[in-house]
Design an enzyme around this catalytic site. Sequence first.
Site, mmCIF file in Angstrom:
data_model
loop_
_atom_site.group_PDB
_atom_site.id
_atom_site.type_symbol
_atom_site.label_atom_id
_atom_site.label_comp_id
_atom_site.label_asym_id
_atom_site.label_seq_id
_atom_site.Cartn_x
_atom_site.Cartn_y
_atom_site.Cartn_z
ATOM 1 N N SER A 125 -11.814 12.276 -1.826
ATOM 2 C CA SER A 125 -11.447 11.676 -3.103
ATOM 3 C C SER A 125 -12.591 11.839 -4.093
ATOM 4 C CB SER A 125 -11.183 10.192 -2.828
ATOM 5 O OG SER A 125 -11.360 9.430 -3.974
ATOM 6 N N TYR A 150 -13.542 1.442 -0.153
ATOM 7 C CA TYR A 150 -12.645 2.600 0.013
ATOM 8 C C TYR A 150 -13.418 3.897 -0.218
ATOM 9 C CZ TYR A 150 -9.494 6.312 -1.374
ATOM 10 O OH TYR A 150 -8.881 7.534 -1.488
ATOM 11 N N LYS A 154 -14.661 7.265 2.333
ATOM 12 C CA LYS A 154 -14.498 8.715 2.097
ATOM 13 C C LYS A 154 -15.855 9.422 2.197
ATOM 14 C CE LYS A 154 -10.068 8.782 1.623
ATOM 15 N NZ LYS A 154 -9.227 9.382 2.662
HETATM 16 P P1 NAD Z 1 -0.199 6.814 1.085
HETATM 17 O O1 NAD Z 1 -0.593 5.398 1.348
HETATM 18 O O2 NAD Z 1 1.057 7.064 0.370
HETATM 19 O O3 NAD Z 1 -0.164 7.638 2.446
HETATM 20 C C1 NAD Z 1 -1.049 7.396 3.497
HETATM 21 C C2 NAD Z 1 -0.210 7.351 4.760
HETATM 22 O O4 NAD Z 1 -1.071 7.146 5.891
HETATM 23 C C3 NAD Z 1 0.799 6.206 4.759
HETATM 24 O O5 NAD Z 1 2.075 6.730 5.028
HETATM 25 C C4 NAD Z 1 0.318 5.280 5.868
HETATM 26 O O6 NAD Z 1 1.381 4.620 6.490
HETATM 27 C C5 NAD Z 1 -0.433 6.246 6.770
HETATM 28 N N1 NAD Z 1 -1.481 5.631 7.581
HETATM 29 C C6 NAD Z 1 -2.530 4.901 7.161
HETATM 30 N N2 NAD Z 1 -3.275 4.514 8.191
HETATM 31 C C7 NAD Z 1 -2.703 5.032 9.313
HETATM 32 C C8 NAD Z 1 -3.002 4.982 10.690
HETATM 33 N N3 NAD Z 1 -4.039 4.292 11.151
HETATM 34 N N4 NAD Z 1 -2.195 5.647 11.563
HETATM 35 C C9 NAD Z 1 -1.108 6.345 11.114
HETATM 36 N N5 NAD Z 1 -0.779 6.407 9.818
HETATM 37 C C10 NAD Z 1 -1.558 5.757 8.919
HETATM 38 O O7 NAD Z 1 -1.443 7.489 0.335
HETATM 39 P P2 NAD Z 1 -1.525 8.886 -0.412
HETATM 40 O O8 NAD Z 1 -1.620 8.617 -1.859
HETATM 41 O O9 NAD Z 1 -0.508 9.796 0.086
HETATM 42 O O10 NAD Z 1 -2.975 9.339 0.063
HETATM 43 C C11 NAD Z 1 -3.138 10.257 1.126
HETATM 44 C C12 NAD Z 1 -4.623 10.492 1.328
HETATM 45 O O11 NAD Z 1 -5.208 10.970 0.129
HETATM 46 C C13 NAD Z 1 -5.421 9.248 1.709
HETATM 47 O O12 NAD Z 1 -6.419 9.635 2.636
HETATM 48 C C14 NAD Z 1 -6.057 8.825 0.416
HETATM 49 O O13 NAD Z 1 -7.228 8.099 0.611
HETATM 50 C C15 NAD Z 1 -6.330 10.160 -0.230
HETATM 51 N N6 NAD Z 1 -6.432 10.101 -1.669
HETATM 52 C C16 NAD Z 1 -5.405 9.557 -2.393
HETATM 53 C C17 NAD Z 1 -5.504 9.488 -3.774
HETATM 54 C C18 NAD Z 1 -4.425 8.846 -4.582
HETATM 55 O O14 NAD Z 1 -4.715 8.392 -5.699
HETATM 56 N N7 NAD Z 1 -3.187 8.767 -4.128
HETATM 57 C C19 NAD Z 1 -6.632 10.010 -4.413
HETATM 58 C C20 NAD Z 1 -7.652 10.581 -3.640
HETATM 59 C C21 NAD Z 1 -7.533 10.624 -2.265
HETATM 60 C C1 UD1 Z 2 -9.050 5.574 -7.182
HETATM 61 C C2 UD1 Z 2 -10.000 6.699 -6.871
HETATM 62 C C3 UD1 Z 2 -9.258 7.837 -6.284
HETATM 63 C C4 UD1 Z 2 -8.502 7.284 -5.102
HETATM 64 C C5 UD1 Z 2 -7.447 6.353 -5.588
HETATM 65 C C6 UD1 Z 2 -6.596 5.825 -4.469
HETATM 66 C C7 UD1 Z 2 -11.869 6.605 -8.387
HETATM 67 C C8 UD1 Z 2 -12.529 7.211 -9.561
HETATM 68 N N1 UD1 Z 2 -10.679 7.118 -8.063
HETATM 69 O O1 UD1 Z 2 -8.303 5.928 -8.250
HETATM 70 O O2 UD1 Z 2 -10.127 8.835 -5.878
HETATM 71 O O3 UD1 Z 2 -8.429 7.896 -3.964
HETATM 72 O O4 UD1 Z 2 -8.136 5.272 -6.163
HETATM 73 O O5 UD1 Z 2 -5.880 4.726 -4.882
HETATM 74 O O6 UD1 Z 2 -12.388 5.717 -7.772
HETATM 75 N N2 UD1 Z 2 -5.523 0.825 -14.336
HETATM 76 C C9 UD1 Z 2 -5.159 -0.111 -15.254
HETATM 77 N N3 UD1 Z 2 -4.182 -1.007 -14.912
HETATM 78 C C10 UD1 Z 2 -3.541 -0.991 -13.703
HETATM 79 C C11 UD1 Z 2 -3.919 0.001 -12.753
HETATM 80 C C12 UD1 Z 2 -4.924 0.890 -13.090
HETATM 81 O O7 UD1 Z 2 -5.712 -0.159 -16.356
HETATM 82 O O8 UD1 Z 2 -2.679 -1.837 -13.464
HETATM 83 C C13 UD1 Z 2 -6.571 1.790 -14.680
HETATM 84 C C14 UD1 Z 2 -7.790 1.719 -13.778
HETATM 85 O O9 UD1 Z 2 -8.747 0.836 -14.310
HETATM 86 C C15 UD1 Z 2 -8.267 3.170 -13.826
HETATM 87 C C16 UD1 Z 2 -6.991 3.979 -14.027
HETATM 88 O O10 UD1 Z 2 -6.030 3.075 -14.500
HETATM 89 O O11 UD1 Z 2 -9.088 3.355 -14.930
HETATM 90 C C17 UD1 Z 2 -6.501 4.620 -12.763
HETATM 91 O O12 UD1 Z 2 -6.438 3.650 -11.747
HETATM 92 P P1 UD1 Z 2 -5.757 3.914 -10.342
HETATM 93 O O13 UD1 Z 2 -4.450 4.541 -10.549
HETATM 94 O O14 UD1 Z 2 -5.819 2.642 -9.577
HETATM 95 O O15 UD1 Z 2 -6.665 5.004 -9.689
HETATM 96 P P2 UD1 Z 2 -8.267 5.024 -9.509
HETATM 97 O O16 UD1 Z 2 -8.789 3.682 -9.260
HETATM 98 O O17 UD1 Z 2 -8.860 5.832 -10.589
#
Ligand code: NAD
Ligand code: UD1
Length: 340
Positions: A125, A150, A154
């Site tokens: 991330s 969190y 990572k």
């Molecule tokens: P998500 O929550 O939709 O998907 C994660 C999945 O992992 C879920 O289906 C959950 O049930 C499963 N899971 C969690 N812990 C588990 C365990 N112990 N055993 C089996 N399954 C498990 O999240 P996402 O948005 O699809 O994110 C996927 C990956 O990408 C994560 O590692 C997250 O940290 C990373 N990531 C997400 C974002 C974002 O903003 N969505 C940004 C950067 C990185």
């Molecule tokens: C963060 C991480 C990203 C990650 C993700 C998973 C950072 C920079 N990014 O995303 O890598 O894996 O979480 O969830 O740490 N916001 C509002 N109101 C709301 C919700 C969000 O104003 O109700 C704003 C937040 O302050 C932020 C932006 O929207 O500035 C995005 O927020 P969000 O969607 O939660 O993602 P990040 O926190 O950026």
Amino acid sequence: MKVIVTGGTGYIGSHTIVDLMQNGFEVVCIDNLMRSKEYALSGIEKITGTKPVFHYIDLCNKDATFDVISGHKDAVGIIHFAALKSVGESVEQPLLYYHNNVDSLLNILAAVKEFDIPNFVFSSSCSVYGNADELPVTEHTLMQKAESPYAHTKQIGEDIIRNFSKVHSSQHILLRYFNPIGAHPSSFIGEIPIDKPNNLVPYITQTAIGKMQQLTVFGDDYETRDGSCIRDYIHVCDIAHAHTLALQHLLHKENESNIEVFNLGTGMGVSVLEVIEAFEKVSGQKLNYTIGPRRAGDVVAVYADNTKAEVRLGWKCQYSLEDAMLSAWNWELKMRELGL
Ligand code: NAD
Ligand code: UD1
């Protein structure tokens, strides 16, 4: 060729499974459904015509993990999405995050070693950069202190894989996602927030449809162009396709070393208020929002230099912010229709 996708019923995992299947891979999906719904498997089937094999296990359980992976020793790789991902929740429940995200990674890597799985792709991330010294951030930008447990999981995850790669022959790619948003253009899959949404875009669409009363913008007193935080919002299908390319890159032995890191962002910083404006434009909805205090654990601004992924993986973003916001809104409407 068989690929194991952990966290495959989740948001990014489900979109990646579709992209992998559409590029000829056979997919095995693992999830414990703690943050997703089995519905994703039907959505995948509606798009691709095939339901992936599904194993319902907790990856924190080493025996169960070994049991499942031992049945798929012929897999060419594992893409490890499974993790908890809410920044705010991780501040409130740090132990839950360290336990789930680190233990599951240790178990899956132990399985990579035990069953000689040749390739491993990890969901990292942009939060690993913390409040970065330079923008846009490149893969070489120095990591700062993690702003949340969190983000720390990572950073730890990347370190664990780096050390593992020094002594094991498998090939590894760390993908640092910026802010994935939107849904598949078919509206058959998308993000299904469990309970209250944490991320900005599902919060926006849920407010517009009336599930949530009002969106709070977390702070408008940051040193940015309009005072709200800046992020790099990228369509989830662009993120998904990068996984297929990353795997192909490893399979074609195009990697320069056995551990490579790529930023996955559009390269464009967008403020919270600009996201709201884009949503209002494409949906024709007026959003009910208010300005509130800053959120603990938030970084001020972060966006990607994505040159490396473009050059080395041949990846290019296909979707705009407006495309992503429209697909997110269409998905919200579809969820109402499906009763999700
Ligand atoms: P998500 O929550 O939709 O998907 C994660 C999945 O992992 C879920 O289906 C959950 O049930 C499963 N899971 C969690 N812990 C588990 C365990 N112990 N055993 C089996 N399954 C498990 O999240 P996402 O948005 O699809 O994110 C996927 C990956 O990408 C994560 O590692 C997250 O940290 C990373 N990531 C997400 C974002 C974002 O903003 N969505 C940004 C950067 C990185
Ligand atoms: C963060 C991480 C990203 C990650 C993700 C998973 C950072 C920079 N990014 O995303 O890598 O894996 O979480 O969830 O740490 N916001 C509002 N109101 C709301 C919700 C969000 O104003 O109700 C704003 C937040 O302050 C932020 C932006 O929207 O500035 C995005 O927020 P969000 O969607 O939660 O993602 P990040 O926190 O950026």
